[in-house]
Design a protein around this motif. Structure first.
Motif, PDB file in Angstrom:
ATOM      1  N   PRO A 157     -23.259  26.455  22.499  1.00 56.90           N
ATOM      2  CA  PRO A 157     -23.837  27.777  22.210  1.00 56.90           C
ATOM      3  C   PRO A 157     -23.489  28.282  20.804  1.00 56.90           C
ATOM      4  N   ALA A 158     -22.276  27.986  20.342  1.00 57.35           N
ATOM      5  CA  ALA A 158     -21.899  28.389  18.984  1.00 57.35           C
ATOM      6  C   ALA A 158     -22.730  27.629  17.955  1.00 57.35           C
ATOM      7  N   LEU A 159     -22.951  26.362  18.191  1.00 50.19           N
ATOM      8  CA  LEU A 159     -23.779  25.559  17.289  1.00 50.19           C
ATOM      9  C   LEU A 159     -25.221  26.054  17.283  1.00 50.19           C
ATOM     10  N   LEU A 160     -25.737  26.426  18.454  1.00 49.47           N
ATOM     11  CA  LEU A 160     -27.090  26.984  18.523  1.00 49.47           C
ATOM     12  C   LEU A 160     -27.190  28.316  17.782  1.00 49.47           C
ATOM     13  N   LEU A 161     -26.142  29.124  17.836  1.00 48.47           N
ATOM     14  CA  LEU A 161     -26.135  30.373  17.068  1.00 48.47           C
ATOM     15  C   LEU A 161     -26.186  30.098  15.567  1.00 48.47           C
ATOM     16  N   ILE A 162     -25.458  29.093  15.126  1.00 52.35           N
ATOM     17  CA  ILE A 162     -25.468  28.734  13.705  1.00 52.35           C
ATOM     18  C   ILE A 162     -26.867  28.270  13.286  1.00 52.35           C
ATOM     19  N   ILE A 163     -27.480  27.433  14.127  1.00 50.59           N
ATOM     20  CA  ILE A 163     -28.829  26.932  13.807  1.00 50.59           C
ATOM     21  C   ILE A 163     -29.847  28.065  13.836  1.00 50.59           C
ATOM     22  N   ALA A 164     -29.726  28.966  14.804  1.00 48.41           N
ATOM     23  CA  ALA A 164     -30.639  30.113  14.871  1.00 48.41           C
ATOM     24  C   ALA A 164     -30.482  31.009  13.645  1.00 48.41           C
ATOM     25  N   GLY A 165     -29.265  31.191  13.188  1.00 49.12           N
ATOM     26  CA  GLY A 165     -29.035  31.987  11.979  1.00 49.12           C
ATOM     27  C   GLY A 165     -29.681  31.363  10.761  1.00 49.12           C
ATOM     28  N   SER A 166     -29.612  30.043  10.659  1.00 52.74           N
ATOM     29  CA  SER A 166     -30.252  29.362   9.524  1.00 52.74           C
ATOM     30  C   SER A 166     -31.773  29.463   9.605  1.00 52.74           C
ATOM     31  N   ALA A 167     -32.317  29.347  10.811  1.00 50.39           N
ATOM     32  CA  ALA A 167     -33.765  29.485  10.973  1.00 50.39           C
ATOM     33  C   ALA A 167     -34.215  30.895  10.609  1.00 50.39           C
ATOM     34  N   LEU A 168     -33.432  31.887  11.003  1.00 56.73           N
ATOM     35  CA  LEU A 168     -33.739  33.269  10.636  1.00 56.73           C
ATOM     36  C   LEU A 168     -33.673  33.447   9.127  1.00 56.73           C
ATOM     37  N   GLY A 169     -32.718  32.787   8.482  1.00 57.41           N
ATOM     38  CA  GLY A 169     -32.611  32.858   7.027  1.00 57.41           C
ATOM     39  C   GLY A 169     -33.837  32.300   6.333  1.00 57.41           C
ATOM     40  N   VAL A 170     -34.356  31.177   6.836  1.00 61.08           N
ATOM     41  CA  VAL A 170     -35.571  30.591   6.262  1.00 61.08           C
ATOM     42  C   VAL A 170     -36.743  31.551   6.425  1.00 61.08           C
ATOM     43  N   LEU A 171     -36.863  32.137   7.592  1.00 60.51           N
ATOM     44  CA  LEU A 171     -37.954  33.080   7.858  1.00 60.51           C
ATOM     45  C   LEU A 171     -37.859  34.301   6.946  1.00 60.51           C
ATOM     46  N   VAL A 172     -36.668  34.839   6.796  1.00 59.24           N
ATOM     47  CA  VAL A 172     -36.485  36.022   5.951  1.00 59.24           C
ATOM     48  C   VAL A 172     -36.807  35.695   4.502  1.00 59.24           C
ATOM     49  N   MET A 173     -36.387  34.525   4.036  1.00 61.04           N
ATOM     50  CA  MET A 173     -36.660  34.151   2.644  1.00 61.04           C
ATOM     51  C   MET A 173     -38.166  34.052   2.390  1.00 61.04           C
ATOM     52  N   ARG A 174     -38.910  33.501   3.336  1.00 57.02           N
ATOM     53  CA  ARG A 174     -40.354  33.374   3.153  1.00 57.02           C
ATOM     54  C   ARG A 174     -41.042  34.732   3.174  1.00 57.02           C
ATOM     55  N   VAL A 175     -40.732  35.548   4.170  1.00 56.88           N
ATOM     56  CA  VAL A 175     -41.400  36.839   4.332  1.00 56.88           C
ATOM     57  C   VAL A 175     -40.983  37.810   3.236  1.00 56.88           C
ATOM     58  N   ALA A 176     -39.704  37.812   2.887  1.00 53.94           N
ATOM     59  CA  ALA A 176     -39.213  38.767   1.895  1.00 53.94           C
ATOM     60  C   ALA A 176     -39.819  38.505   0.525  1.00 53.94           C
ATOM     61  N   GLY A 177     -39.956  37.263   0.153  1.00 54.91           N
ATOM     62  CA  GLY A 177     -40.544  36.960  -1.154  1.00 54.91           C
ATOM     63  C   GLY A 177     -41.972  37.429  -1.257  1.00 54.91           C
ATOM     64  N   PHE A 178     -42.753  37.201  -0.219  1.00 57.54           N
ATOM     65  CA  PHE A 178     -44.156  37.621  -0.221  1.00 57.54           C
ATOM     66  C   PHE A 178     -44.267  39.145  -0.213  1.00 57.54           C
ATOM     67  N   ALA A 179     -43.464  39.799   0.623  1.00 56.96           N
ATOM     68  CA  ALA A 179     -43.526  41.265   0.712  1.00 56.96           C
ATOM     69  C   ALA A 179     -43.065  41.916  -0.588  1.00 56.96           C
TER      70      ALA A 179
END
Length: 153
Positions: A30-52
């Motif tokens: 579960p801790a490893l999944l949290l780390i992976i989910a955080g990285s996926a969220l980071g990728v999403l934020v980087m894409r959306v934030a740049g466009f916005a």
């Protein structure tokens, strides 16, 4: 410089320590999944934030304003997304703090105040502070526009 080097050396150790503590509390996977989910969220934020940010900057330029605030907000979003990309819980918490609107405003106000203080200090050490006064008389400077060609003999 030494503080940065010390932080660079201590940060991975702290991240590893927090990961071991969290994984012992909730389990390794579960801790490893949290780390992976955080990285996926980071990728999403980087894409959306740049466009916005690009859209907001374009709108403020069309209104004839400088997009300084929009660019700062985009920078904070990019820093937050970058921190989310780094594996670890400490960087994820710092990244989430960068994504929250009230912390972005708090940091923006603090940086603006610091820049104003810096500008005041630089003005205090000018040679003649009354030398550069704005022109209110409406006179235009003597500028002659044209083209030239150099002819050497």
């Amino acid at each position: 410089m030494r503080a940065f080097l010390l932080l660079l050396l201590i940060f991975p150790v702290l991240e590893l320590f927090v990961f071991v503590r969290v994984s012992s509390a909730i389990g390794f996977f579960p801790a490893l999944l949290l780390i992976i989910a955080g990285s996926a969220l980071g990728v999403l934020v980087m894409r959306v934030a740049g466009f916005a940010t690009a859209l907001r900057a374009r709108e403020s330029l069309q209104r004839g304003e400088l997009p300084a605030e929009e660019m700062f907000q985009g920078l904070m979003l990019a820093v937050g997304g970058g921190l989310l990309l780094i594996p670890g819980f400490i960087s994820d918490v710092l990244g989430l703090l960068c994504l929250l609107p009230f912390t972005r405003k708090l940091v923006a106000n603090r940086l603006r105040r610091r820049a104003e203080e810096q500008a005041m200090r630089q003005r205090a050490f000018q040679d003649d502070p009354f030398q550069a006064q704005p022109r209110d008389s409406g006179q235009r400077p003597n500028v002659i526009e044209g083209e030239y060609e150099r002819r050497d003999k």
